[in-house]
Design an enzyme around this catalytic site. Structure first.
Site, PDB file in Angstrom:
ATOM      1  N   CYS A   2     -73.623 -65.756  26.041  1.00 19.81           N
ATOM      2  CA  CYS A   2     -74.539 -65.980  27.030  1.00 19.81           C
ATOM      3  C   CYS A   2     -74.409 -67.284  27.189  1.00 19.81           C
ATOM      4  CB  CYS A   2     -75.745 -65.243  26.577  1.00 19.81           C
ATOM      5  SG  CYS A   2     -75.920 -63.956  26.231  1.00 19.81           S
ATOM      6  N   ARG A  27     -69.128 -67.572  28.993  1.00 21.96           N
ATOM      7  CA  ARG A  27     -69.516 -67.211  27.914  1.00 21.96           C
ATOM      8  C   ARG A  27     -69.842 -65.535  27.422  1.00 21.96           C
ATOM      9  NH1 ARG A  27     -71.205 -72.062  24.698  1.00 21.96           N
ATOM     10  NH2 ARG A  27     -72.821 -71.012  24.293  1.00 21.96           N
ATOM     11  N   TRP A  74     -73.751 -61.504  27.845  1.00 22.29           N
ATOM     12  CA  TRP A  74     -72.820 -60.758  26.951  1.00 22.29           C
ATOM     13  C   TRP A  74     -73.870 -59.833  26.295  1.00 22.29           C
ATOM     14  CZ3 TRP A  74     -72.025 -59.551  21.626  1.00 22.29           C
ATOM     15  CH2 TRP A  74     -70.640 -58.695  21.656  1.00 22.29           C
ATOM     16  N   ASN A 100     -80.560 -66.890  24.557  1.00 20.20           N
ATOM     17  CA  ASN A 100     -79.342 -67.030  24.485  1.00 20.20           C
ATOM     18  C   ASN A 100     -79.541 -67.160  23.120  1.00 20.20           C
ATOM     19  OD1 ASN A 100     -76.608 -67.042  23.240  1.00 20.20           O
ATOM     20  ND2 ASN A 100     -75.388 -69.322  23.612  1.00 20.20           N
ATOM     21  N   GLY A 101     -78.973 -65.741  21.714  1.00 12.15           N
ATOM     22  CA  GLY A 101     -79.109 -65.489  20.709  1.00 12.15           C
ATOM     23  C   GLY A 101     -78.993 -63.951  20.617  1.00 12.15           C
ATOM     24  N   GLU A 491     -50.702 -64.068  16.723  1.00 13.71           N
ATOM     25  CA  GLU A 491     -51.305 -64.275  18.204  1.00 13.71           C
ATOM     26  C   GLU A 491     -50.814 -64.662  19.113  1.00 13.71           C
ATOM     27  OE1 GLU A 491     -54.113 -66.093  17.997  1.00 13.71           O
ATOM     28  OE2 GLU A 491     -53.095 -66.704  19.898  1.00 13.71           O
ATOM     29  N   LYS A 495     -53.337 -62.040  22.257  1.00 12.25           N
ATOM     30  CA  LYS A 495     -52.819 -62.479  22.946  1.00 12.25           C
ATOM     31  C   LYS A 495     -53.045 -61.244  24.343  1.00 12.25           C
ATOM     32  CE  LYS A 495     -54.938 -65.610  22.686  1.00 12.25           C
ATOM     33  NZ  LYS A 495     -55.322 -66.533  21.623  1.00 12.25           N
ATOM     34  N   GLU A 498     -56.135 -58.590  23.855  1.00  9.05           N
ATOM     35  CA  GLU A 498     -57.245 -58.978  24.819  1.00  9.05           C
ATOM     36  C   GLU A 498     -57.300 -59.311  26.279  1.00  9.05           C
ATOM     37  OE1 GLU A 498     -58.974 -63.013  23.478  1.00  9.05           O
ATOM     38  OE2 GLU A 498     -57.101 -64.185  22.748  1.00  9.05           O
ATOM     39  N   HIS A 514     -42.290 -50.844   6.077  1.00 12.02           N
ATOM     40  CA  HIS A 514     -43.256 -50.292   4.534  1.00 12.02           C
ATOM     41  C   HIS A 514     -44.927 -49.391   5.862  1.00 12.02           C
ATOM     42  CE1 HIS A 514     -42.157 -52.032   1.802  1.00 12.02           C
ATOM     43  NE2 HIS A 514     -41.533 -53.572   2.181  1.00 12.02           N
ATOM     44  N   LYS A 613     -66.336 -65.825  25.305  1.00 15.62           N
ATOM     45  CA  LYS A 613     -65.088 -66.677  24.839  1.00 15.62           C
ATOM     46  C   LYS A 613     -66.484 -67.694  23.622  1.00 15.62           C
ATOM     47  CE  LYS A 613     -62.897 -70.267  24.848  1.00 15.62           C
ATOM     48  NZ  LYS A 613     -60.676 -69.815  24.693  1.00 15.62           N
TER      49      LYS A 613
HETATM   50  C1  AGP Z   1     -59.147 -65.830  21.068  1.00 14.32           C
HETATM   51  O1  AGP Z   1     -57.681 -65.661  22.030  1.00 14.32           O
HETATM   52  C2  AGP Z   1     -59.867 -65.186  20.739  1.00 14.32           C
HETATM   53  N1  AGP Z   1     -60.713 -65.372  22.087  1.00 14.32           N
HETATM   54  C3  AGP Z   1     -60.961 -65.523  19.776  1.00 14.32           C
HETATM   55  O2  AGP Z   1     -60.298 -64.804  19.071  1.00 14.32           O
HETATM   56  C4  AGP Z   1     -61.639 -66.630  19.050  1.00 14.32           C
HETATM   57  O3  AGP Z   1     -60.346 -66.941  18.677  1.00 14.32           O
HETATM   58  C5  AGP Z   1     -62.595 -66.505  18.091  1.00 14.32           C
HETATM   59  O4  AGP Z   1     -63.413 -65.317  18.637  1.00 14.32           O
HETATM   60  C6  AGP Z   1     -62.930 -67.878  17.246  1.00 14.32           C
HETATM   61  O5  AGP Z   1     -63.119 -68.553  18.324  1.00 14.32           O
HETATM   62  P1  AGP Z   1     -63.624 -70.515  17.960  1.00 14.32           P
HETATM   63  O6  AGP Z   1     -61.967 -70.546  17.653  1.00 14.32           O
HETATM   64  O7  AGP Z   1     -64.588 -71.011  19.436  1.00 14.32           O
HETATM   65  O8  AGP Z   1     -64.386 -70.453  16.585  1.00 14.32           O
END
Ligand code: AGP
Length: 618
Positions: A2, A27, A74, A100-101, A491, A495, A498, A514, A613
């Site tokens: 948010c 956000r 969010w 926000n929270g 990673e 990517k 997501e 395995h 984010k």
């Molecule tokens: C990465 O592409 C993601 N959006 C997510 O995994 C992110 O890295 C994770 O939420 C941690 O965020 P931060 O690095 O801001 O703590």
């Protein structure tokens, strides 16, 4: 999660609110809304979906006023509907707020307020706060000559009842020139203008509006009018705050000709890596230097164990850090998911250093894990991108990434900067122990050549687009690598998942036998990360195994490597760098692959569904 904004001043609030929400949209983007004080009431506009739909709605019914608040959501409590969108009114419209929270005791408070006759319009936990403030206002007394005090006291009374986290901006129908902001656990900053003041979840909406910023800390409350602002601690009264220069460049938060922030940020990596290293490589002593660790050389020399913790992509960089620190510094490292570490209570020996790795500096689990380990007496450090963020403030010291704002939800440049900082930390700890002067010098040289290598790796973009075209409909993709390139496999898979919503799994290449090998068929491509290195032949053998079962193979390989052509269906070339730095180079084509596949599948790469984010809830 948010984003919230607020404005009080001599201009129309609306343009700042809408522009600010656009910049905070990363956000959360389920729904959004603004409330503007129109003199005797609030004009409320809310909309489901992206900020564009809010802008459209506001455009068809323009509102103007000199005080306003806004929110991009969010969803936590209640689906994305117009009623659940913020701002929320309290009482009979006496109060309006954005939040926000998460309020953990909202149901108890809601039952109490309903019994008193308050009618709720939404399913949110946030609406409870607005009614609670309206209720407190009934009992708050006027203080002669200080009209704002009654409102402030009402807010304080309400806050004292909340359990959970909040970043709040509150306005009152009877006070067209008063805005109150409060922070506990969710970030808030104040932009100090001339005759105007801004509130925001982070600094990005302030860029281009003011060059002075105040970072609120937990338990602080700000009282803002067009004539000035003051900050107080919830329990201790007025405090002096630092007004700091806001140094961001407006280019950093614009697209600058790129179609998406993610692509822009992928291309910024040569520069962001350079910035991570700037001033930190010491040729004289063949080591790295860090200004903000806040630990004595004795404390650093006596470190016997390191814990690296984080979430998502930041957790992947922690895995890279584990390989680096153990190899160069011979210090045992454990990598922990912050969400597990915070509740797991593992035995942690004295002389253990805990690093929280985070782009945003706001991830709730990482913050809680650091606080918990700090509470137990361990030294905590942050590897963090966002200056003065909650985690940067909570840690005993740390290292900033200096990657610039990362807006795309999929983390790219922050990841490579984290890996780069971890490589420098490994060098630093290594040089305090067994790493020779010559060894240190060699690593410094290799680090210096990194931005050039990443620049070269970016040249694969056109080819990667063709590869993406070929595999765009795949519903399952395997990513396989070993040693330093195992985290790269994780990673790359994250990517793709997501932003394109294709299912992908990252594995250590040898582990595939395995279990995951059962997935291999002609519709399941495997992406092998196979640059030259110690496990090259082993990974080749793993590639053969997939080939023998009819699985299509995409290889990320070194330039000078004809052997992979014989096996792989598609080969993406990257420049050769030493093994310890390979993760920073080999991840680049995987970022691009995910990007192009997502575009071809018609996905919104910067704002993928269900994500935000910074994840400020558990
Ligand atoms: C990465 O592409 C993601 N959006 C997510 O995994 C992110 O890295 C994770 O939420 C941690 O965020 P931060 O690095 O801001 O703590």
């Amino acid at each position: 999660m948010c984003g919230i904004v607020g404005y009080v001043g001599s201009d129309n609030a609306c343009p700042f609110l809408l522009d600010g929400l656009r910049r905070l949209e990363y956000r959360g983007y389920d729904s959004s809304g603004i409330a503007i004080h129109e003199g005797s009431s609030f004009a409320l506009t809310r909309s489901v979906g992206r900020i564009d739909s809010l802008v459209e709605r506001v455009g068809s019914k323009p509102i103007s006023g000199r005080l306003g608040i806004g929110h991009t959501r969010w969803a936590t409590h209640g689906p994305a509907t117009e009623n659940n969108a913020h701002p929320h009114l309290g009482g009979d419209g006496d109060v309006v707020l954005v939040h926000n929270g998460v309020i953990e005791n909202f149901q108890t408070l809601k039952d109490e307020l309903v019994a008193k006759g308050y009618e709720f319009q939404s399913d949110t936990d946030s609406e409870v706060i607005s009614h609670l403030i309206a209720e407190s206002l009934k009992r708050a007394v006027e203080v002669e000559g200080q009209p704002n005090v009654r409102y402030l006291n009402a807010v304080k009374t309400a806050l004292a009842r909340l359990r959970g986290t909040y970043g709040l901006v509150i306005a009152f129908r009877s006070q067209p020139n008063l805005m109150i902001a409060a922070r506990f656990g969710s970030p808030l900053v104040i932009g100090v203008g001339r005759g105007e003041y801004f509130v925001s979840s982070d600094a990005t909406p302030l860029v281009g509006r003011t060059d002075r910023i105040v970072y609120l800390a937990d338990h602080q409350i700000a009282v803002l009018t067009a004539d000035g602002f003051s900050v107080l601690h919830r329990d201790q009264g007025k405090i002096r705050v630092d007004i700091r220069p806001l140094e961001a460049d407006s280019n950093e938060v614009s697209l600058e000709g790129y179609d998406h922030y993610m692509l822009k940020e992928i291309y910024e990596q040569p520069e962001s890596i350079r910035n991570a290293m700037r001033g930190r490589l010491d040729d004289q002593d063949a080591t790295a230097v860090f200004g903000g660790l806040n630990l004595t050389p004795q404390q650093l020399a006596s470190v016997e164990r390191i814990i690296l913790t984080g979430c998502g992509t930041s957790w992947h960089s922690a895995l890279v850090g584990e390989y680096l620190i153990e190899e160069l510094a011979r210090i045992p490292v454990s990598v922990e998911y912050a969400s597990e570490l915070r509740y797991r209570n593992p035995p942690i020996e004295n002389n253990t250093l805990v690093f929280g790795i985070t782009q945003s500096g706001e991830t709730a689990d990482t913050l809680a894990a650091l606080r918990e380990t700090k509470r137990k007496g361990h030294r905590t450090l942050a590897i963090c991108n966002v200056v003065a963020s909650s985690i940067a403030q909570a840690a005993d010291g740390g290292v900033y990434l200096h990657a610039g704002p990362e807006i795309g939800v999929a983390s790219t440049k922050a990841y490579t900067s984290q890996c780069c900082v971890l490589a420098m930390l490994a060098l630093y700890f290594g040089r305090m122990r067994h790493l020779s002067f010559e060894g240190g010098r060699r690593i410094i040289e290799e680090l210096r050549s990194l931005p050039g290598a990443v620049q070269q790796a970016l040249n694969c973009n056109d080819h990667v687009r063709e590869v993406a075209n070929k595999y765009q409909t795949a519903t399952n993709v395997l990513y396989l690598g070993r040693q330093y390139n195992f985290p790269t496999a994780l990673e790359g898979a994250l990517k793709l998942k997501e932003i394109s919503y294709a299912h992908a799994e990252g594995y250590p290449a040898a582990e595939m036998k395995h279990g995951p090998i059962a997935l291999v068929d002609d519709a399941t491509p495997s992406v092998f990360i196979i640059p030259h290195g110690t496990t090259y032949d082993k990974v080749m053998a793993n590639m053969e195994e997939v080939k023998a079962r009819g699985g299509p193979i995409i290889a990320v390989a070194s330039h000078e490597d004809p052997r992979v052509d014989a096996i792989a269906d598609d080969v993406i070339r990257v420049p050769h760098v030493p093994e310890i730095l390979q993760p920073i180079v080999t991840v680049v084509p995987l970022q691009l692959l995910a990007y192009h596949i997502a575009i071809l599948r018609g996905c919104d790469v910067d704002k993928p569904r269900n994500l935000a984010k910074s994840v400020t809830v558990e």
